[in-house]
Design a protein around this motif. Structure first.
Motif, mmCIF file in Angstrom:
data_model
loop_
_atom_site.group_PDB
_atom_site.id
_atom_site.type_symbol
_atom_site.label_atom_id
_atom_site.label_comp_id
_atom_site.label_asym_id
_atom_site.label_seq_id
_atom_site.Cartn_x
_atom_site.Cartn_y
_atom_site.Cartn_z
ATOM 1 N N PRO A 116 1.713 52.282 51.645
ATOM 2 C CA PRO A 116 3.172 52.151 51.549
ATOM 3 C C PRO A 116 3.906 52.886 52.670
ATOM 4 C CG PRO A 116 2.255 53.194 49.568
ATOM 5 C CD PRO A 116 1.104 52.848 50.450
ATOM 6 N N ASP A 117 3.290 53.867 53.322
ATOM 7 C CA ASP A 117 3.989 54.555 54.411
ATOM 8 C C ASP A 117 3.636 53.956 55.781
ATOM 9 O OD1 ASP A 117 1.459 55.395 54.788
ATOM 10 O OD2 ASP A 117 1.852 57.536 54.540
ATOM 11 N N LEU A 118 2.828 52.891 55.782
ATOM 12 C CA LEU A 118 2.505 52.126 56.998
ATOM 13 C C LEU A 118 1.726 52.907 58.048
ATOM 14 C CD1 LEU A 118 5.594 49.837 57.685
ATOM 15 C CD2 LEU A 118 3.302 49.182 56.948
ATOM 16 N N ARG B 158 -0.305 39.563 51.965
ATOM 17 C CA ARG B 158 -0.231 40.921 51.426
ATOM 18 C C ARG B 158 -1.044 41.032 50.137
ATOM 19 N NH1 ARG B 158 5.415 42.384 50.778
ATOM 20 N NH2 ARG B 158 5.223 41.588 48.667
ATOM 21 N N LYS C 194 10.097 38.520 62.426
ATOM 22 C CA LYS C 194 10.785 38.959 61.202
ATOM 23 C C LYS C 194 10.832 37.780 60.231
ATOM 24 C CE LYS C 194 11.809 43.092 62.526
ATOM 25 N NZ LYS C 194 12.972 43.502 63.298
ATOM 26 N N ALA D 21 12.978 37.741 47.239
ATOM 27 C CA ALA D 21 12.909 39.067 47.848
ATOM 28 C C ALA D 21 11.512 39.670 47.762
ATOM 29 C CB ALA D 21 13.940 40.014 47.232
ATOM 30 N N ASN D 22 10.496 38.901 48.178
ATOM 31 C CA ASN D 22 9.139 39.437 48.225
ATOM 32 C C ASN D 22 8.820 40.100 49.558
ATOM 33 O OD1 ASN D 22 7.842 38.817 45.645
ATOM 34 N ND2 ASN D 22 8.383 36.711 46.177
ATOM 35 N N LEU D 23 9.709 39.895 50.545
ATOM 36 C CA LEU D 23 9.509 40.497 51.863
ATOM 37 C C LEU D 23 10.731 41.335 52.214
ATOM 38 C CD1 LEU D 23 8.183 37.361 53.811
ATOM 39 C CD2 LEU D 23 6.836 39.120 52.641
ATOM 40 N N PHE D 24 10.527 42.398 52.989
ATOM 41 C CA PHE D 24 11.647 43.165 53.514
ATOM 42 C C PHE D 24 12.123 42.497 54.806
ATOM 43 C CE2 PHE D 24 9.344 46.432 51.079
ATOM 44 C CZ PHE D 24 10.371 46.844 50.253
ATOM 45 N N PRO D 25 13.385 42.060 54.842
ATOM 46 C CA PRO D 25 13.854 41.293 56.004
ATOM 47 C C PRO D 25 13.874 42.106 57.297
ATOM 48 C CG PRO D 25 15.511 41.333 54.247
ATOM 49 C CD PRO D 25 14.392 42.205 53.810
ATOM 50 N N HIS D 26 13.961 43.440 57.206
ATOM 51 C CA HIS D 26 14.064 44.242 58.425
ATOM 52 C C HIS D 26 12.700 44.637 58.979
ATOM 53 C CE1 HIS D 26 13.851 47.018 55.040
ATOM 54 N NE2 HIS D 26 13.322 47.890 55.859
ATOM 55 N N LEU D 27 11.624 44.313 58.256
ATOM 56 C CA LEU D 27 10.284 44.660 58.732
ATOM 57 C C LEU D 27 9.581 43.409 59.254
ATOM 58 C CD1 LEU D 27 9.076 47.066 55.878
ATOM 59 C CD2 LEU D 27 10.122 47.661 58.070
ATOM 60 N N ALA E 179 13.124 36.308 58.735
ATOM 61 C CA ALA E 179 14.194 35.337 58.954
ATOM 62 C C ALA E 179 13.783 34.270 59.966
ATOM 63 C CB ALA E 179 15.454 36.045 59.424
ATOM 64 N N LEU F 28 2.163 46.978 54.257
ATOM 65 C CA LEU F 28 2.623 47.749 53.102
ATOM 66 C C LEU F 28 1.658 47.648 51.928
ATOM 67 C CD1 LEU F 28 6.447 46.963 53.037
ATOM 68 C CD2 LEU F 28 5.365 49.159 53.528
ATOM 69 N N GLY F 29 0.901 46.538 51.876
ATOM 70 C CA GLY F 29 -0.049 46.372 50.791
ATOM 71 C C GLY F 29 -1.222 47.334 50.896
ATOM 72 N N ARG G 32 12.627 56.075 54.450
ATOM 73 C CA ARG G 32 12.395 55.789 55.862
ATOM 74 C C ARG G 32 12.209 54.290 56.109
ATOM 75 N NH1 ARG G 32 7.523 55.650 58.830
ATOM 76 N NH2 ARG G 32 6.339 56.175 56.970
ATOM 77 N N THR H 117 8.968 57.853 51.964
ATOM 78 C CA THR H 117 8.502 56.577 52.488
ATOM 79 C C THR H 117 9.554 55.500 52.244
ATOM 80 O OG1 THR H 117 6.236 57.199 52.036
ATOM 81 C CG2 THR H 117 6.671 54.863 52.305
#
Lengths: 517, 230
Positions: free
Chosen positions: B98-100, B142, B126, B80-86, B128, B94-95, A433, A430
């Motif tokens: 975790p595998d969405l 979340r 996103k 960095a509480n968020l993933f910038p690419h998601l 950003a 994710l909350g 990915r 996970t």
């Protein structure tokens, strides 16, 4: 403060590193066990050792000497196409050796441009074969590398120093003595050592432009002992000589340099206040023009001649091209299977895993090839495994460069997002990915592109293993050149050039594709 | 109920001990001089850092050796509480898993949570493309879907301006009213504590003291806190 998120699984990386070590050292051991004590090295072998060291010495020295004025000119002049030229200086790294050799032959060879010019002037013709041909090709490949390394040195001199120098009324000579000479004193030995180490392992250049008793490198001698005499004992002894030479040179080079040479920030022109004289400007322009011509002309000739040859390429070339694409893709996948877990394992702190990646720099593909042959021979027909073995060896050879680009970014991801990932219970696949792969996409694509292009253009192990029916594109091209079918060889060269650069572009582009944030 | 039982934390020269209980639903600020170990205390409770002695218990269950993601805890970090690419939706999702791989109900829960924090219609963006305050709201959405009984905040709003920070703290208080979760919140600003935390854990001189009422503590601070507050 609180370090060591435990989500990082180290064991896959440790397994990958172990496999790599086993491949490099295991094959060396296999070769070593075959080396017969009695056989010893003959006069021809000592000649090969002397030639190897001498040509590497000349190549490194010439590359560095010419690179200094070129880098100096590039660092203090700004002109249209400067960025492109600096980008082009990085191209030889992924340029197939055999394509460059072909280009050099069209310029410096018997029927080349230079001899045409000399003939018209009534001067005697020059030959590209032998020592000076080998050195010429090595300078072609390493002058750009040296220029980039030295350019980095120039870029590292703070702009304030040049401002101060201008304030103190320094002329060009004073600036050189006070600012540039100390920098060169640091940078040049490192650049020289790196190029010397690279040239020690020269095989494809020596195979195509050298040969004979007076221009054989140790790598080439291994190939000949193996291929022509099938003297495994001799091949083994030479392998040990090679790894000792290349290994110690690589160690020295690594000590002197940090090898961080893909050249970030080189497109920045330094504002300078000296060097406004007409003579200096003329000299700088001349150096830039000469270097650019030396690099661009042979490749331009490959493209020009190749277009004619593309029309009727023999079927064997297309078959070889398909083989090569397969080898390149499999090799890229294998490289990633090693590099990805190793980068993750090395991300916590500096570890042994990282050092293993560097081992590949000292390793010789022909030694690994010879060792694999000795190991495989009792179990299976090694010649039938030519392509898989080539893919595997290419993957190991690309590994150090791939790790070099992947480890720093992987480390950043673990440091920046390790705790967040853990607190959300993201683990294993996970995490790979959803977090790691998307975040290291760009370096991953770049590394894959390097591996694919290097493998596509490789003429090493395949020459050792291939039977007359199997070939990769570089090998097939070499065979066409050997048969003096220059038209077809030129077409194959253009195809190979397009495939190598195309694969690199494709992977690199894929990595940047949806680069966000 | 959270219990820190004879907890001792050490790292190089640094040492901290804690021995107290927190009742369920209590809201606490964690205050003390820089370097006293406020963040480290939260790290140990969250499971990022192992104590050298003692135990962390939740409802009587020892969770000292439990992995961070398996604890009944939701946590926000300084950055960095968020993933910038998601996307915003993915970051909130994710909350839940975790595998969405979210069910229809879970997707609805994500949408509802975004509504609740005032980010209706921002799901596809996103991070950003959001302001700092909006990014904090995503992180809080979340927290809402995670619905864990213990919320740890390690100054996640420190980079926001005073008005925006107050707004976020009020939102946190409102979310806690809904979930009934326990709060531990590191802060440099006594006003934060007065705003949403009736109790305060003072971390000073190598000890994390048991929670005490915030008002009296700040009005009449002990010497170590007085030096810090100035």
């Amino acid at each position: 403060m609180a370090v060591g998120p435990v989500a990082i699984r180290r064991w896959p990386g440790i397994i990958a590193a172990t496999v790599v070590v086993a491949l490099i050292l295991g094959t060396l051991l296999a070769v070593g066990l075959r080396a017969e004590a009695g056989a010893g090295l003959g006069p021809a072998d000592f000649a090969a050792i002397r030639f190897t060291v001498w040509q590497a010495f000349l190549s490194a020295t010439l590359s560095c000497l010419i690179a200094v004025p070129v880098a100096r000119a590039l660092s203090r002049r700004r002109f249209a196409g400067r960025g492109l030229l600096i980008l082009l200086l990085g191209a030889p790294f992924i340029l197939p050796v055999i394509v460059a050799v072909m280009g050099l032959i069209t310029v410096f060879g018997r029927n080349g441009l230079l001899n045409g010019l000399l003939g018209a002037l009534g001067l005697p013709e020059v030959s590209i074969y032998g020592l000076h041909g080998v050195v010429l090709a090595h300078v072609f490949f390493n002058l750009p590398l040296a220029t980039r390394l030295i350019l980095q040195g120039w870029a590292a001199i703070p702009a304030e120093r040049f401002r101060l120098a201008a304030q103190l009324g320094f002329g060009s000579r004073d600036t050189f003595r006070v600012l540039e000479l100390p920098m060169l004193g640091r940078v040049l030995p490192a650049a020289w050592a790196v190029i010397f180490a690279i040239c020690l392992s020269s095989f494809a250049v020596a195979l195509t432009l050298g040969g004979g008793p007076r221009a054989t490198t140790v790598e080439l001698a291994i190939y000949q002992a193996f291929r022509f005499d099938f003297d495994l004992g001799k091949a083994a002894l030479l392998s040990i000589v090679q790894i000792a030479m290349a290994g110690s040179a690589a160690l020295v080079a690594l000590k002197l340099s940090r090898l961080d040479g893909f050249g970030g920030g080189l497109d920045r022109g330094i504002r300078r206040w000296d060097g406004h004289g007409r003579g200096l400007r003329l000299a700088d322009s001349l150096f830039i023009a000469l270097a650019a011509t030396f690099l661009i002309l042979p490749l331009g000739m490959v493209v020009l001649r190749g277009i004619g040859g593309m029309a009727d390429l023999p079927a064997s070339v297309w078959a070889a091209a398909v083989n090569s694409i397969w080898v390149a893709l499999v090799s890229t996948v294998l490289m990633l299977c090693f590099a990805l877990p190793m980068a993750v394992a090395a991300s916590g702190k500096r570890t042994v895993v990282e050092a293993v990646g560097l081992l590949g720099i000292a390793a010789s593909p022909l030694v690994i090839g010879t060792g694999l042959f000795i190991i495989v021979n009792p179990v299976a027909d090694p010649f039938a495994l030519a392509l898989p073995v080539t893919a595997l060896v290419n993957a190991v050879m690309a590994l150090p460069f791939a790790l070099r680009v992947m480890i720093p970014e992987t480390r950043d991801v673990v440091q920046d997002y390790g705790r967040l990932s853990l607190s959300l219970n993201m683990n294993g696949w996970t995490w790979l990915r959803l977090v790691l792969l998307p975040r290291i996409r760009a370096p991953l694509g770049f590394a894959a592109g390097l591996a694919a292009a290097l493998s596509m253009g490789d003429l090493g192990v395949i020459a050792l293993f291939a039977d007359p029916e199997t070939a990769t594109l570089p090998l097939q091209m070499y065979r066409l050149m050997g048969a003096y079918r220059m038209q077809s060889a030129a077409g194959a060269a253009l195809l190979l050039l397009a495939l190598s650069l195309g694969l690199f572009w494709l992977f690199d582009k894929g990595g940047r594709g949806r680069a966000e944030a | 109920m959270l219990k820190l039982e004879s907890l001792t934390i050490a790292q190089g020269d640094f040492a901290l001990s804690a021995d107290f209980e927190v009742t369920a639903g209590q809201r606490m600020a964690v205050i003390g001089p820089s370097g006293a170990g406020k963040s480290t205390l939260l790290s140990v409770i969250a499971g990022f850092f192992a104590p050298v002695g003692g135990r962390v218990l939740w409802q009587g269950q020892d969770m000292t050796g439990t992995a961070p993601g398996k604890r009944p805890i939701a946590m926000l970090f300084q950055d960095a509480n968020l993933f910038p690419h998601l996307s915003v939706t993915q970051n909130v999702g994710l909350g839940l898993r975790p595998d969405l791989r979210l069910s229809a109900e879970q997707k609805q829960a994500v949408t509802d949570a975004l509504d609740r924090v005032g980010l209706d219609g921002f799901g596809a963006r996103k991070p950003a493309a959001l302001s700092g305050g909006q990014q904090s709201r995503v992180a809080l959405a979340r927290i809402l879907v995670m619905n864990r009984p213990l919320l740890l905040l390690d100054e996640p709003f420190a980079a926001l301006g005073p008005a925006l920070k107050a707004e976020m703290l009020d939102l946190v208080a409102a979310l806690l009213d809904e979930t009934g979760a326990t709060l531990m919140m590191v802060s440099h600003d006594p006003e934060d504590a007065r705003r949403i935390a009736p109790h305060t854990v003072l971390v000073a001189d190598g000890v994390a003291h048991a929670p005490q009422p915030t008002g009296p503590l700040l009005d009449n601070p002990p010497p170590s806190l007085r030096a810090y507050l100035g």
